[in-house]
Design a protein around this motif. Structure first.
Motif, mmCIF file in Angstrom:
data_model
loop_
_atom_site.group_PDB
_atom_site.id
_atom_site.type_symbol
_atom_site.label_atom_id
_atom_site.label_comp_id
_atom_site.label_asym_id
_atom_site.label_seq_id
_atom_site.Cartn_x
_atom_site.Cartn_y
_atom_site.Cartn_z
ATOM 1 N N LEU A 190 0.729 -1.193 -0.032
ATOM 2 C CA LEU A 190 -0.051 0.112 -0.071
ATOM 3 C C LEU A 190 0.833 1.147 0.078
ATOM 4 O O LEU A 190 0.488 2.172 -0.808
ATOM 5 C CB LEU A 190 -1.051 -0.029 1.275
ATOM 6 C CG LEU A 190 -2.261 -0.888 1.178
ATOM 7 C CD1 LEU A 190 -2.951 -0.766 2.537
ATOM 8 C CD2 LEU A 190 -3.112 -0.279 0.063
ATOM 9 N N THR A 191 1.911 1.237 0.725
ATOM 10 C CA THR A 191 2.806 2.323 0.720
ATOM 11 C C THR A 191 3.592 2.597 -0.670
ATOM 12 O O THR A 191 3.521 3.625 -1.263
ATOM 13 C CB THR A 191 3.946 1.968 1.877
ATOM 14 O OG1 THR A 191 3.216 1.793 3.200
ATOM 15 C CG2 THR A 191 4.942 3.098 1.735
ATOM 16 N N GLY A 192 3.809 1.510 -1.276
ATOM 17 C CA GLY A 192 4.144 1.617 -2.726
ATOM 18 C C GLY A 192 3.374 2.281 -3.600
ATOM 19 O O GLY A 192 3.477 2.888 -4.496
ATOM 20 N N ILE A 193 1.988 1.745 -3.450
ATOM 21 C CA ILE A 193 1.129 2.316 -4.506
ATOM 22 C C ILE A 193 0.772 3.657 -3.919
ATOM 23 O O ILE A 193 0.499 4.457 -5.213
ATOM 24 C CB ILE A 193 -0.405 1.320 -3.979
ATOM 25 C CG1 ILE A 193 -0.021 -0.266 -4.673
ATOM 26 C CG2 ILE A 193 -1.543 2.058 -5.045
ATOM 27 C CD1 ILE A 193 -1.145 -1.161 -4.336
ATOM 28 N N GLY A 194 0.802 4.016 -2.694
ATOM 29 C CA GLY A 194 0.538 5.385 -2.589
ATOM 30 C C GLY A 194 1.678 6.372 -3.078
ATOM 31 O O GLY A 194 1.240 7.456 -3.630
ATOM 32 N N SER A 195 2.921 6.016 -3.138
ATOM 33 C CA SER A 195 3.978 6.803 -3.780
ATOM 34 C C SER A 195 3.495 6.716 -5.297
ATOM 35 O O SER A 195 3.738 7.829 -5.970
ATOM 36 C CB SER A 195 5.266 5.897 -3.735
ATOM 37 O OG SER A 195 5.626 6.107 -2.319
ATOM 38 N N ILE A 196 3.068 5.618 -6.095
ATOM 39 C CA ILE A 196 2.817 5.690 -7.542
ATOM 40 C C ILE A 196 1.839 6.597 -7.567
ATOM 41 O O ILE A 196 1.921 7.534 -8.669
ATOM 42 C CB ILE A 196 2.600 4.593 -7.982
ATOM 43 C CG1 ILE A 196 3.736 3.454 -7.986
ATOM 44 C CG2 ILE A 196 2.022 4.394 -9.295
ATOM 45 C CD1 ILE A 196 3.374 1.945 -8.114
ATOM 46 N N VAL B 120 2.880 10.365 -7.768
ATOM 47 C CA VAL B 120 3.779 10.592 -9.032
ATOM 48 C C VAL B 120 2.675 11.099 -9.953
ATOM 49 O O VAL B 120 2.766 11.731 -10.873
ATOM 50 C CB VAL B 120 4.868 9.488 -9.535
ATOM 51 C CG1 VAL B 120 5.160 9.699 -10.777
ATOM 52 C CG2 VAL B 120 5.808 9.282 -8.514
ATOM 53 N N LEU B 121 1.558 9.748 -10.112
ATOM 54 C CA LEU B 121 0.595 10.124 -11.276
ATOM 55 C C LEU B 121 -0.216 11.320 -11.025
ATOM 56 O O LEU B 121 -0.273 12.266 -11.909
ATOM 57 C CB LEU B 121 -0.270 8.813 -10.995
ATOM 58 C CG LEU B 121 0.343 7.430 -11.617
ATOM 59 C CD1 LEU B 121 -0.678 6.660 -11.249
ATOM 60 C CD2 LEU B 121 0.567 7.682 -13.116
ATOM 61 N N CYS C 275 -5.021 1.958 -10.191
ATOM 62 C CA CYS C 275 -4.014 1.916 -8.882
ATOM 63 C C CYS C 275 -4.783 1.943 -7.662
ATOM 64 O O CYS C 275 -4.562 1.393 -6.500
ATOM 65 C CB CYS C 275 -2.810 3.060 -8.975
ATOM 66 S SG CYS C 275 -1.592 2.458 -10.073
ATOM 67 N N THR C 276 -5.767 2.913 -7.780
ATOM 68 C CA THR C 276 -6.723 3.152 -6.644
ATOM 69 C C THR C 276 -7.497 1.796 -6.115
ATOM 70 O O THR C 276 -7.653 1.622 -5.070
ATOM 71 C CB THR C 276 -7.524 4.441 -6.610
ATOM 72 O OG1 THR C 276 -6.799 5.648 -7.210
ATOM 73 C CG2 THR C 276 -8.471 4.390 -5.551
ATOM 74 N N PHE D 174 0.620 3.769 -17.051
ATOM 75 C CA PHE D 174 1.492 5.004 -16.933
ATOM 76 C C PHE D 174 2.884 4.743 -18.051
ATOM 77 O O PHE D 174 2.989 5.926 -18.546
ATOM 78 C CB PHE D 174 2.150 4.549 -15.646
ATOM 79 C CG PHE D 174 3.149 5.639 -14.900
ATOM 80 C CD1 PHE D 174 3.238 6.933 -15.010
ATOM 81 C CD2 PHE D 174 4.105 5.103 -14.122
ATOM 82 C CE1 PHE D 174 4.091 7.835 -14.722
ATOM 83 C CE2 PHE D 174 5.242 6.033 -13.746
ATOM 84 C CZ PHE D 174 4.966 7.380 -13.884
ATOM 85 N N LEU D 175 3.152 3.624 -18.496
ATOM 86 C CA LEU D 175 4.091 3.521 -19.473
ATOM 87 C C LEU D 175 3.264 4.165 -20.720
ATOM 88 O O LEU D 175 4.370 4.798 -21.214
ATOM 89 C CB LEU D 175 4.593 1.940 -19.572
ATOM 90 C CG LEU D 175 5.691 1.704 -20.428
ATOM 91 C CD1 LEU D 175 6.868 2.341 -19.815
ATOM 92 C CD2 LEU D 175 5.761 0.406 -20.417
#
Length: 150
Positions: A28-34, A37-38, A88-89, A134-135
């Motif tokens: 979840l922390t990683g997804i929050g970072s992504i 960025v988005l 991602c959400t 994203f890519l």
């Protein structure tokens, strides 16, 4: 004595569930970072679109072609970022449900491992899809850059 053993077993079960839930929490922390960025990329796209929109009225005919082309690219980028944020959400929400199900499973003594596994797989598919969007957004952004020497 039996009551003490049951309490120890319950505490042990809860401790085990907490151990199982740690990895999804880090995810979840990683997804929050992504997502951060988005959102920042979306803000920049919207800001650039507004600048071009304000320049649109007083632009020459030649500049209008360039502005329209850039606005179309920005629109495609915004759409891809929108999809990436949404996917991602959904992934993050599914991970939260997985964590809750781990605790419900321990509290109720039910085997929810199949449901947890399926939800986790779906969450990972959502994350992969979001990262692919994203890519694609990055591809659109970099394809509109002109790097030829002037």
């Amino acid at each position: 004595m039996l009551l003490l053993a049951q309490e120890a077993e319950v505490i042990s079960n809860v401790a085990h569930v907490i151990q199982l839930a740690v990895a999804p929490v880090f995810l979840l922390t990683g997804i929050g970072s992504i997502l951060s960025v988005l959102v920042n990329r979306l803000v920049r796209v919207v800001d650039r679109f507004r600048v071009l929109d304000s320049d649109f009225q007083q632009a020459s005919a030649a500049a209008l072609v360039v502005i329209r082309h850039e606005m179309q690219a920005l629109s495609r980028r915004a759409r891809m970022i929108h999809w990436a944020i949404g996917l991602c959400t959904v992934c993050a929400l599914l991970i939260c449900v997985v964590i809750a199900m781990l605790f419900f499973s321990a509290m109720l003594g039910m085997d929810l491992s199949t449901a947890v596994s399926i939800l986790f797989i779906i969450a990972m598919l959502m994350l992969v899809s979001g990262l692919l969007c994203f890519l694609q957004e990055i591809r659109i952004a970099t394809s509109s850059i002109d790097v030829t020497p002037r």
